[in-house]
Write a protein that holds these residues in place. Structure first.
Motif, PDB file in Angstrom:
ATOM      1  N   ALA A 114      37.916 -29.446  -4.557  1.00  0.00           N
ATOM      2  CA  ALA A 114      38.790 -28.618  -3.732  1.00  0.00           C
ATOM      3  C   ALA A 114      38.004 -27.778  -2.737  1.00  0.00           C
ATOM      4  N   ASN A 115      36.741 -27.519  -3.021  1.00  0.00           N
ATOM      5  CA  ASN A 115      35.904 -26.689  -2.178  1.00  0.00           C
ATOM      6  C   ASN A 115      34.481 -27.206  -2.301  1.00  0.00           C
ATOM      7  N   PRO A 116      33.689 -27.276  -1.216  1.00  0.00           N
ATOM      8  CA  PRO A 116      32.320 -27.784  -1.318  1.00  0.00           C
ATOM      9  C   PRO A 116      31.478 -27.094  -2.381  1.00  0.00           C
ATOM     10  N   VAL A 117      31.761 -25.831  -2.658  1.00  0.00           N
ATOM     11  CA  VAL A 117      30.993 -25.110  -3.677  1.00  0.00           C
ATOM     12  C   VAL A 117      31.086 -25.806  -5.030  1.00  0.00           C
ATOM     13  N   MET A 118      32.271 -26.307  -5.365  1.00  0.00           N
ATOM     14  CA  MET A 118      32.467 -26.916  -6.672  1.00  0.00           C
ATOM     15  C   MET A 118      31.688 -28.212  -6.823  1.00  0.00           C
ATOM     16  N   GLY A 119      31.258 -28.803  -5.715  1.00  0.00           N
ATOM     17  CA  GLY A 119      30.452 -30.013  -5.795  1.00  0.00           C
ATOM     18  C   GLY A 119      29.071 -29.798  -6.368  1.00  0.00           C
ATOM     19  N   LEU A 120      28.626 -28.535  -6.449  1.00  0.00           N
ATOM     20  CA  LEU A 120      27.286 -28.232  -6.953  1.00  0.00           C
ATOM     21  C   LEU A 120      27.219 -28.188  -8.482  1.00  0.00           C
ATOM     22  N   LYS A 121      28.350 -28.308  -9.149  1.00  0.00           N
ATOM     23  CA  LYS A 121      28.433 -27.978 -10.570  1.00  0.00           C
ATOM     24  C   LYS A 121      27.590 -28.862 -11.470  1.00  0.00           C
ATOM     25  N   ASN A 122      27.182 -30.066 -11.018  1.00  0.00           N
ATOM     26  CA  ASN A 122      26.402 -30.960 -11.870  1.00  0.00           C
ATOM     27  C   ASN A 122      24.906 -30.896 -11.604  1.00  0.00           C
ATOM     28  N   LEU A 123      24.462 -30.067 -10.657  1.00  0.00           N
ATOM     29  CA  LEU A 123      23.037 -29.990 -10.336  1.00  0.00           C
ATOM     30  C   LEU A 123      22.274 -29.233 -11.415  1.00  0.00           C
ATOM     31  N   THR A 124      21.017 -29.623 -11.600  1.00  0.00           N
ATOM     32  CA  THR A 124      20.153 -28.974 -12.583  1.00  0.00           C
ATOM     33  C   THR A 124      19.927 -27.512 -12.222  1.00  0.00           C
TER      34      THR A 124
END
Length: 880
Positions: free
Chosen positions: A141-151
């Motif tokens: 829903a927001n580009p920020v949420m795309g970071l959730k799987n990064l180490t």
């Protein structure tokens, strides 16, 4: 003889000419650089390995390199966001077709770790990159949420499209210590240090990549970068042209639309793009018993703090969220090495906000403008934004608006160059930040005319190539923080050892300074009410001291108003004497008063908790030591390991009540003794008690509880506060320290299928008692993050056709100390996310994302609403 001499001269001349031609013969290499899908890559760097000789590709990805180097030699071809490729040149005239892979490999080029171009493998920091390919596949829903799987990245999701990014720092319901920028612009709300991502006019449709730099970074970025840097980087109009638009629909009434249109001029010098987005949804409501109890005393009407009028707001709380924004960009290539970029835009975010005292609502309009210049090693930018204030932001606990009009000005200059035969790479730069706020007295109170927030500094970094395998890094930065009249020095030291192309080790030390934001420094307003809603609660900023030397005491019920905390016995005598009005003893009772007043007797308060005083707040300090490994163990397995120790000093607490509640345990006895000392009549009242005993019993009905314990009868108010309020404020603590480890694994089963797993652990995240700086008083302190985060999943991302991602995220239980509303135990949670997609071709694709697929109980912090299952389908179309 003469003929022979002429022949010899001719032969010598021919030899010289031939030798000269041979000496100045040029090797010419022509080529074309594209990405994996065949799209040309302009501005790719093509450099002869081991030299500084090179060229950049043009708009169509073409290049011509002329050199006196004789084949064979190696070209290093790189472009930001792509892996670096080595290409062998084996003959003098050669034409090459070079394809760069955009996967996140060890050779990917980044710009954020050292504020200049370098490979991830050579960066003196722990780095993760989210590519546009994965961002598009996740369809969040927001580009920020795309970071959730990064180490090493924790995205605490607060609602449908709102999350807080935390790396290695402290988090609150409103802020984190992560420095977030978009195309070099600071996107934090000016002076508040919070990130409302609806205000960030970057959508996945225009996102090239996100670079995440973990760990303190004050040496290069300045004060306030104690946890790391997240840099959202959009696509250049020269990288992709045409019209792209997307439409998304989902549960919670989600509606999204976005577009991007880009073109370049015929001479391929000028490019422009226009982007925009709109998002709306119904956020998750507070529906658990604890949450409903917490908001039960919230206001039911909203009043303007400027005019006092009732604004007639009917939805309290309002769960509708909306955001929209648009951006225009012009990019002009003055030469092969010089580019000028101008950007301007407007965005607005509407919806719930959460601060230490509870929920609120905000409408945050924010226009901005930026210009930046890149010329060889020189970079400069100027940036302006304005948060437009008005009666459209308020806190529900108080029911009053907060007028918050902020102008933000920032500028940076940096120059990068080589010396010592290219062995020493130097970067020198300077930064300036100024925020000017007008709150109409609603937010910054007594600081209204003295609340400018200015930081300026300069830095120097050197990277010395000690050997072919060892780089030494040293940096230093000096900053002036005007609001606290404080100058800080932030050094950085590091060594990078490149064992070979696949294995890199590093060790670093970073000393960083944390800058209290303007909200911590200048806040001066009512944030709620206490003791049954009868007493205002006042939040004091830390730009000046907070003292209680005047001893201003306030008695509940207001019978005595403001009095010294050492209560005069004469005043207490008068309170009880009112009970004798009209009795035969009234004249005698009145005659005793002058004698009691003349004695000057007082009774001392009993404080329920300490009196917490402080001087001005001080910037916090982080000292972090880190060792790391970044490598490809096999052709398919990539491993990253980062272990660090962080000693943190002078961190800010959550809001703490500094006003002690008070009682008067001995007041009755003290009143008895004062009367007995002047009453010589020996009068015995009908109940068999003396006047002194009767007065004592009458007073103790107010000062003691039924069980004989001391009753709360008042409180102290700070010297700097308005009358009759209970004070909250921020404090510096002495120090905390902890260890941490980030582990990341990526395994490529095939070219299209990869597995990932990562875990982050810290040794301690909660301290039950920590000394306040310069005091023996102790307060609880928490980082407000879990001590263990683990994620694992699988990506299936082919160039076309069906794609999928499945990931599970675990957060351990943790203690939160986060103001009056968010303190307590936050339960552990495991959330499973699923993304499915189908790419018909380069122009049409559809994605379906399901966040929290099994609808597990999840909330980012204690007492926040539970975030349930979210489903979003998105269609993206590109027209060349």
């Amino acid at each position: 003889m003469k003929t022979k001499i002429i022949k010899l001269k001719k032969a010598a001349l021919l030899f010289i000419l031939l030798f000269g031609v041979q000496s100045f013969a040029q090797t010419v290499v022509n080529g074309n650089v594209t990405d994996a899908s065949g799209i040309p890559l302009p501005s790719a760097n093509i450099v002869i390995d081991g030299t500084t000789t090179g060229v950049a590709s043009d708009f169509d990805g073409n290049f011509t390199l002329s050199t006196s180097e004789k084949p064979p030699f190696t070209l290093k071809v790189s472009s930001v966001g792509f892996e670096t490729k080595s290409v062998q040149v084996t003959k003098s005239n050669q034409t090459l077709s070079i394809v760069l892979n955009d996967d996140n490999t060890l050779d990917e080029v980044i710009i954020s770790a050292s504020r200049k171009r370098e490979k991830i493998q050579e960066a003196p920091a722990a780095v993760s990159v989210l590519t546009s390919k994965k961002m598009e596949a996740y369809s969040t829903a927001n580009p920020v949420m795309g970071l959730k799987n990064l180490t090493g990245v924790d995205v605490a999701q607060y609602g449908v499209g709102e999350g807080k990014i935390n790396l290695r720092g402290k988090s609150t319901a409103f802020q984190t210590e992560t420095f977030v920028i978009a195309d070099y612009r600071n996107v934090s709300i000016p002076s508040l240090g919070a990130n409302q991502y609806g205000q960030n006019p970057v959508d996945a449709i225009d996102l090239d990549r996100v670079e995440v730099i973990k760990g303190p970074g004050s040496a290069l970025y300045g004060p306030g970068v104690e946890a790391g840097v997240v840099h959202f980087i959009s696509k250049s109009p020269f990288k992709k042209q045409g019209l792209t638009f997307s439409l998304g629909l989902g549960n919670q009434q989600q509606v999204q639309a976005a577009f991007r249109y880009a073109e370049v001029s015929k001479n391929e010098k000028l490019g422009f793009k226009v982007t925009g987005f709109v998002r709306s949804a119904e956020d998750f409501e507070i529906d658990d018993p604890e949450g409903l109890a917490r908001i039960s005393d919230d206001a039911t009407q909203i009043f303007s703090s400027v005019t006092g009028e009732n604004l007639g707001i009917s939805e309290i709380p309002d769960y509708d969220t909306k955001s929209y924004g648009f951006t225009g960009t012009l990019e002009y290539k003055i030469s092969d090495k010089t580019t000028l970029v101008g950007t301007g835009g407007y965005s607005k975010s509407e919806g719930l906000i959460r601060v230490g005292q509870g929920e609120g609502y905000s409408e945050l309009p924010r226009p901005f403008a930026q210009i930046r210049l890149q010329s060889g090693g020189f970079f400069a930018q100027a940036f302006w934004s304005k948060q437009i204030g008005g009666d459209d932001t308020w806190l529900y606990p108080t029911g009053t608006t907060q007028y918050n009009d902020i102008s933000q000005y920032e500028g940076q200059m940096q120059y990068n160059f080589d010396v010592l035969d290219n062995k020493l790479d130097l970067t020198v730069g300077t930064d300036y930040r100024l925020n000017i706020t007008d709150s109409k007295g609603s937010l910054y109170g007594r600081f209204e005319d003295d609340d400018d927030y200015t930081i300026y500094g300069a830095y120097l970094q050197g990277k010395y190539k000690a050997t072919d395998k060892v780089d030494l890094i040293a940096a230093g930065r000096v900053d002036r923080f005007e609001a606290l009249e404080h100058t800080s020095f932030s050094p950085r030291l590091g060594v990078v050892y490149k064992h070979d192309e696949n294995h890199t080790f590093r060790a670093t030390y970073n000393h960083s300074t944390g800058a209290p934001v303007a909200l911590n420094l200048f806040t001066d307003f009512q944030v709620g009410a206490a003791i049954g809603g009868t007493v205002p609660v006042w939040l004091n900023g830390g730009a000046d001291e907070l003292t209680y030397s005047d001893g201003n005491a306030y008695i509940l019920g207001g019978g005595l108003g403001a009095v010294p905390s050492e209560l005069p016995i004469a005043g207490l005598y008068q309170v009880v004497a009112q009970n004798f009005a009209g009795s035969p003893l009234e004249p005698y009772i009145n005659s005793l008063l002058p004698q009691i007043a003349a004695s000057g007797s007082t009774t001392s308060p009993t404080a329920f908790g300490p009196v917490l005083e402080r001087g001005k707040l001080e910037p916090s300090i982080s000292n972090q030591f880190e060792i790391g490994y970044n490598g490809r163990v096999t052709d398919k397995l990539r491993v990253t390991v980062d272990a660090y120790y962080n000693k943190r000093e002078k961190n800010l607490t959550a809001t703490v009540q500094s006003s002690p509640l008070i009682g008067y345990a001995t007041a009755g006895q003290d009143l008895h003794d004062a009367i007995a000392a002047v009453d010589n009549s020996g009068i015995i009242l009908p109940n068999g008690a003396t006047i002194a005993q009767t007065f004592q019993a009458g007073l103790e009905t107010l000062t003691l509880n039924a069980d004989g314990s001391t009753a709360v009868v008042g409180f102290l108010t700070a010297d700097q506060s308005p009358n009759n309020v209970i004070d909250l404020t921020f404090f510096n603590i002495e120090s905390v320290d902890y260890f941490g480890v980030d582990l990341g694994l990526d395994y490529a089963l095939t070219d299209d299928v990869s597995l990932f797993g990562n875990a982050s652990w810290i040794s301690k995240n909660y301290w039950e008692e920590i000394n306040i700086l310069g005091s023996d008083q102790k307060v609880p302190f928490a980082l407000n993050v879990p001590d263990l985060k683990a994620k694992f999943g699988v990506d299936y991302l082919p160039e076309t056709g069906f794609s999928a991602n499945v990931a599970a995220r675990y957060r351990s239980e943790f203690e939160s100390v986060n103001g009056s509303s968010w303190t307590g135990t936050n339960d552990a949670s495991t959330v499973v996310d699923v993304s499915l997609g189908y790419k018909f071709n380069d122009n049409y694709k559809f994605n379906l994302s399901v966040t929290n697929a099994f609808d597990q109980d999840y909330r980012p912090i204690t007492n926040a609403p539970y975030v349930g299952r979210l489903i979003l389908g998105k269609l993206t179309v590109h027209i060349d």
